[in-house]
Design a protein around this motif. Structure first.
Motif, short mmCIF file in Angstrom:
data_model
loop_
_atom_site.label_atom_id
_atom_site.label_comp_id
_atom_site.label_asym_id
_atom_site.label_seq_id
_atom_site.Cartn_x
_atom_site.Cartn_y
_atom_site.Cartn_z
N ILE A 55 -29.22 107.65 44.15
CA ILE A 55 -29.52 106.50 43.30
C ILE A 55 -28.35 106.19 42.37
O ILE A 55 -28.06 105.02 42.11
CB ILE A 55 -30.80 106.66 42.43
N ILE A 108 -34.22 105.46 49.83
CA ILE A 108 -33.53 105.12 48.59
C ILE A 108 -32.43 104.09 48.83
O ILE A 108 -32.33 103.09 48.13
CB ILE A 108 -32.98 106.39 47.93
N ALA A 151 -36.20 112.44 40.29
CA ALA A 151 -35.62 111.16 39.89
C ALA A 151 -35.84 110.13 40.99
O ALA A 151 -36.21 108.98 40.72
CB ALA A 151 -34.14 111.32 39.59
N ALA A 152 -35.66 110.56 42.24
CA ALA A 152 -35.82 109.62 43.35
C ALA A 152 -37.25 109.12 43.43
O ALA A 152 -37.50 107.93 43.61
CB ALA A 152 -35.42 110.31 44.66
N PHE A 163 -37.96 106.85 40.60
CA PHE A 163 -37.22 105.62 40.88
C PHE A 163 -38.00 104.73 41.84
O PHE A 163 -38.08 103.52 41.67
CB PHE A 163 -35.85 105.99 41.47
N GLY A 211 -35.34 108.81 36.44
CA GLY A 211 -35.50 107.99 37.64
C GLY A 211 -36.11 106.64 37.32
O GLY A 211 -35.66 105.60 37.81
#
Lengths: 334, 348
Positions: A162, A276, B282-283, B286, B299
C-alpha cells in the motif's frame, strides 16, 4: 508419469471438494439470515418467505451445498429460482449475485483478463530482475554490488504494497504527470493500443513485483552461493570449461530449480486476484471484484472468487510438481 | 503474501543449537551459551541496535499513547473546526481541505502533522493511536501463530506416522493458498458470527480480536514446517535416546529436551512474523475489512488519505512512513538475530 498425473488430479479434486465444503458452510451458516441481506431494510415476513423460496434457503444446508456443487460438476449446469420463476444457469454455475442478480461466473470471466495481464506482467518483471540481481550478487559475493543488492532486497521486502503503490502513484501520476490518472475503464490491449495499455499497467506491475523481486533476489543469491561451492562445479572448472558455461549451464540451472517451484505457486496465487494493487490503481480485476463482494456481503460472489482462486492454486501445485521432475533428474515420479 | 516462504535456510539446519555452538566456539571461548554469544554479537551489530531502539520507541509510543496525545491536547476522535484563535481550519467551500500548512496539510504549531480533510481530526493523535492498534493486532496474531506452529510442528515431527502425513499435507495446503483472499473473505463472517455467539457488538474490540485470530490461524504453517524439520532430527539424537531409555515420557522429552533446543528458531521466526502481520493488518484495514471508523489505524488512514493524494499528499505520507519504518525495523532486527544465532557465521 501418466499414473502419477492421474493420482495428483484425483488428489486435487479431493482438496477442492474439501475447500468448497469448508468455505460453503462457513459462509452460509452465518445466523444472519441471508434473505434479510437480499431484500434490504423494508422487508416484511411475506417477502422474506418469498426470497427464502427463491434462493432455496429453506432447504437444509447440506442440500444447498449439493445444489451448489451440482452447478459446478454437472455439464448442464443447474436451474435456479423458485417454481414459476426458473432460470437456467449454464455450467460452470457459481450462482447469481445477491446484489444485482448477475451470474457470478459472468463477473469472474469479465474480471479475469485484467488480473491475468497484471499477474503475468509483474511475474516477468520480478523473475527477470530478481534472478539477475541475485546472480550478480552471488558472483560478486562480499563486493559492493552484493551488499547493494542485499540491502535493496531487504528494503523491498519491507516496503508494504500500500505504501509503495501510492508512492509510485503520487510520484509518476500526480507530481511528474508522466502517466495519466488511471480511469476505471479497463485497458484491453486490442482496444486502446499498446502505448495506453503500457501506461495503464506499468505502475501496477512494478508495485506488485517489488516484494517478489526482493524475495527472489535473496533466494537466487543464497542458492547460487551454495551451488557454486558444490564439487561438480569444481569438476567442471577442472575440465577446463570456460567460466560462462560453468556459471550458466552448471550453476544457474540447478540454483534455479527451487525458484521455479516457488514461482509457479506465486503466480498461481496471484491469478485469484492481486487485491491491494488492483484497489490502488482501480483495476477492475478479480481482486477488486472480491473486495467489493466482501464489502457488500455478496455471498455467492465471494464463494465463487474463493473457489476460482483455489482452483488456480491447486493446478499450479500440480504443474510445479511435474515440472520439478522434468527439470531435476534426481526426482523420480513414482 | 508469501513472505517467509523463500527465506534462507533455518539457522541451525536441523542440528541442535547447543551442539553447533560448541563446535564453532569451543576453540576460542569455552563455557559460553549460545544465548550469550548471540547477545554479544548483537551488541556489536550497529543495524541491530538502531532497529532495536526504533522498535522500543514505537512500543513506547503505543503504550504511552494517551499521555503523548495529552501533549498536543487533541483526542484522536475529536472533530476540530477552528484553531485557537477562532480561525477555520478547513476550507468548507472547497470540499473541506485544510487551510495552510505544509503542502496543504494544515500543519501548524497546534496540529503538528496537520488535520484530516473534511473532519479536522488531528493527524498526529491518530497516528499515535494507530500505533497501538497495529502493534497489538500484529503481536496477538504472532503469538497465536507461534503457539499453533510450535505445537503442530512438534506433534508432527515427534509422533511421525499418519499424524505427520496428515499435518504435513495441512501445512502444504495452508502455505500454498493466497491467505489474503481468505482472510479478507473470512474476517467479516467471523466478526458477525462472534457477534451472534458471544452477544457482543461488532465494534473495534471484537474486530481486533478477530484480526488476531485470523492472522494467527493463517500464519502458523511456515513455522510449523521448520519446527517439524528440527524436531525430526532432534528426536534421533543421543541425548533424547538416553532420556528415553532411562524411562522419560514424551512430556519430558518434548518440554525439557526439544523445546529448549527449538527456542533460537522460534525467536528468529517470531521476529520475522511480526512485520508480516503489521503489513497484513494495515492491508485489511486499508481494504475496509479490518479496523473500522472511528478507531485510528494506519491502514485506515492510508485508505482515507488516498482520496486526497493530490491536494494533501502529506496526509498519506505520515501513516505510510510509520508503516514502512516499523516493518523495516522489525525485518532488520529479525535478520540480525538470525545472523547472531547462526553458529556457522564466521566471527565469534
Amino acid at each position: 508419469m501418466g499414473r502419477y498425473l492421474i493420482r495428483r488430479l484425483l488428489q486435487a479434486a479431493l482438496v477442492l471438494a474439501v475447500i468448497s465444503a469448508i468455505t460453503f458452510f462457513l459462509f452460509w451458516a452465518t445466523p444472519a439470515n441471508p434473505a434479510l441481506l437480499i431484500c434490504g431494510k423494508n422487508c416484511d415476513t411475506e417477502t422474506v418467505a418469498q426470497v427464502n423460496a427463491t434462493y432455496g434457503f429453506d432447504d437444509p444446508l447440506i442440500v444447498q451445498y449439493g445444489n451448489y456443487m451440482e452447478g459446478l460438476v454437472s455439464p448442464a449446469g443447474r436451474t435456479i429460482g423458485s417454481e414459476g420463476n426458473e432460470r437456467e444457469c449454464a455450467w460452470p454455475c457459481f450462482g447469481e449475485s445477491y446484489q444485482n442478480g448477475i451470474p457470478v461466473w459472468d463477473s469472474i470471466s469479465d474480471a479475469f483478463p485484467s488480473t491475468l495481464w497484471l499477474a503475468v506482467g509483474a511475474a516477468v518483471l520480478w523473475l527477470v530482475s530478481g534472478v539477475m540481481l541475485g546472480l550478480i550478487a552471488a558472483l560478486r559475493k562480499g563486493k559492493f554490488i552484493d551488499k547493494f543488492s542485499v540491502g535493496l532486497s531487504l528494503f523491498g521486502v519491507s516496503f508494504p504494497t500500500i505504501v509503495f503503490g501510492y508512492l509510485l502513484l503520487f510520484l509518476f501520476i500526480v507530481k511528474l504527470q508522466w502517466i495519466p490518472f488511471p480511469d476505471t475503464a479497463n485497458a484491453a490491449l486490442f482496444t486502446v493500443g499498446p502505448v495506453k495499455w503500457l501506461q495503464f499497467y506499468i505502475l501496477p506491475w512494478i508495485t506488485l513485483a517489488l516484494v517478489f523481486a526482493a524475495l527472489y533476489t535473496r533466494l537466487t543469491r543464497a542458492n547460487m552461493i551454495d551451488t557454486m561451492n558444490e564439487d561438480y562445479i569444481r569438476t567442471a572448472r577442472a575440465k577446463g570449461l570456460d567460466e560462462r558455461t560453468v556459471v550458466f549451464k552448471h550453476g544457474l540451472r540447478s540454483a534455479l530449480t527451487p525458484i521455479i517451484t516457488i514461482f509457479g505457486l506465486d503466480v498461481g496465487g496471484l491469478l485469484g486476484g492481486a487485491v491491494i494493487t488492483e484497489q490502488i490503481y482501480s483495476i477492475t480485476g478479480l481482486g477488486k471484484f472480491s473486495i467489493d463482494s466482501v464489502l457488500a456481503n455478496d455471498l455467492p460472489a465471494i464463494m465463487g472468487v474463493v473457489l476460482f482462486a483455489a482452483i488456480f492454486v491447486v493446478v499450479a501445485n500440480i504443474i510445479v510438481d511435474v515440472l520439478y521432475a522434468v527439470i531435476d533428474p534426481r526426482v523420480r515420479l513414482s | 503474501m508469501t513472505l517467509g516462504v523463500s527465506e534462507a535456510p533455518s539457522p541451525n539446519d536441523g542440528l541442535p543449537a547447543e551442539h553447533l555452538a560448541e563446535t564453532a566456539e569451543a576453540k576460542q571461548i569455552e563455557g559460553r551459551s549460545l544465548g550469550k554469544i548471540a547477545f554479544a554479537r548483537l551488541r556489536r551489530d550497529k543495524i541491530a541496535i538502531i532497529s532495536a531502539v526504533v522498535i522500543l520507541l514505537i512500543i513506547a509510543v503505543a503504550l504511552l499513547a494517551p499521555l503523548i496525545v495529552k501533549l498536543n491536547g487533541f483526542p484522536p476522535d475529536q472533530f476540530n473546526k477552528l484553531d485557537a484563535d477562532g480561525n477555520p481550519l478547513l476550507n468548507t467551500r472547497d470540499g473541506g481541505i485544510p487551510i495552510g500548512g505544509l503542502f496543504g496539510s494544515g500543519s501548524s504549531a497546534e496540529h503538528w502533522l496537520g488535520v484530516e480533510p473534511q473532519n479536522g481530526r488531528d493527524v498526529f493523535s491518530r497516528l499515535v493511536y494507530g500505533t497501538r492498534v497495529s502493534l497489538l493486532v500484529a503481536l496477538g496474531g504472532t503469538i497465536i501463530a507461534v503457539v499453533l506452529g510450535t505445537v503442530i510442528g512438534m506433534v508432527a515431527g515427534y509422533f511421525g506416522g499418519w499424524v505427520d502425513t496428515l499435518l504435513s499435507r495441512l501445512m502444504d495446503i495452508m502455505l500454498s493458498f493466497p491467505s489474503l483472499l481468505f482472510v479478507m473473505a473470512l474476517t467479516p463472517v467471523i466478526a458477525s458470527r462472534g457477534q451472534d455467539l458471544l452477544g457482543i457488538p461488532d465494534d473495534n474490540k471484537l474486530r481486533m480480536g478477530v484480526l488476531m485470530f485470523v492472522l494467527g490461524f493463517f500464519g502458523w504453517a511456515y513455522l510449523a514446517r521448520i519446527v517439524r524439520g528440527q524436531t525430526l532430527s532432534l528426536r534421533e539424537r543421543e541425548f533424547v535416546e538416553a532420556a528415553r531409555s532411562l524411562g522419560a515420557g514424551p512430556g519430558y522429552v518434548i518440554f525439557k529436551q526439544l523445546l529448549p533446543n527449538l527456542l533460537p528458531t522460534l525467536l528468529v521466526y517470531t521476529t520475522l512474523l511480526i512485520p508480516g502481520n503489521i503489513t497484513a493488518e494495515a492491508a485489511l484495514s486499508f481494504l475496509g475489512v479490518g479496523i473500522k471508523e472511528p478507531t485510528a489505524s494506519w491502514g485506515r488512514m492510508i485508505s482515507d488519505a488516498s482520496d486526497w493524494i493530490e491536494s494533501n499528499p502529506l496526509y498519506l505520507f505520515f501513516p505510510g512512513m510509520a508503516l514502512f519504518i516499523t516493518v523495516l525495523a522489525f525485518n532488520l532486527l529479525g535478520d540480525s538475530v538470525r545472523d547472531a544465532l547462526d553458529p556457522r557465521a564466521g566471527r565469534g
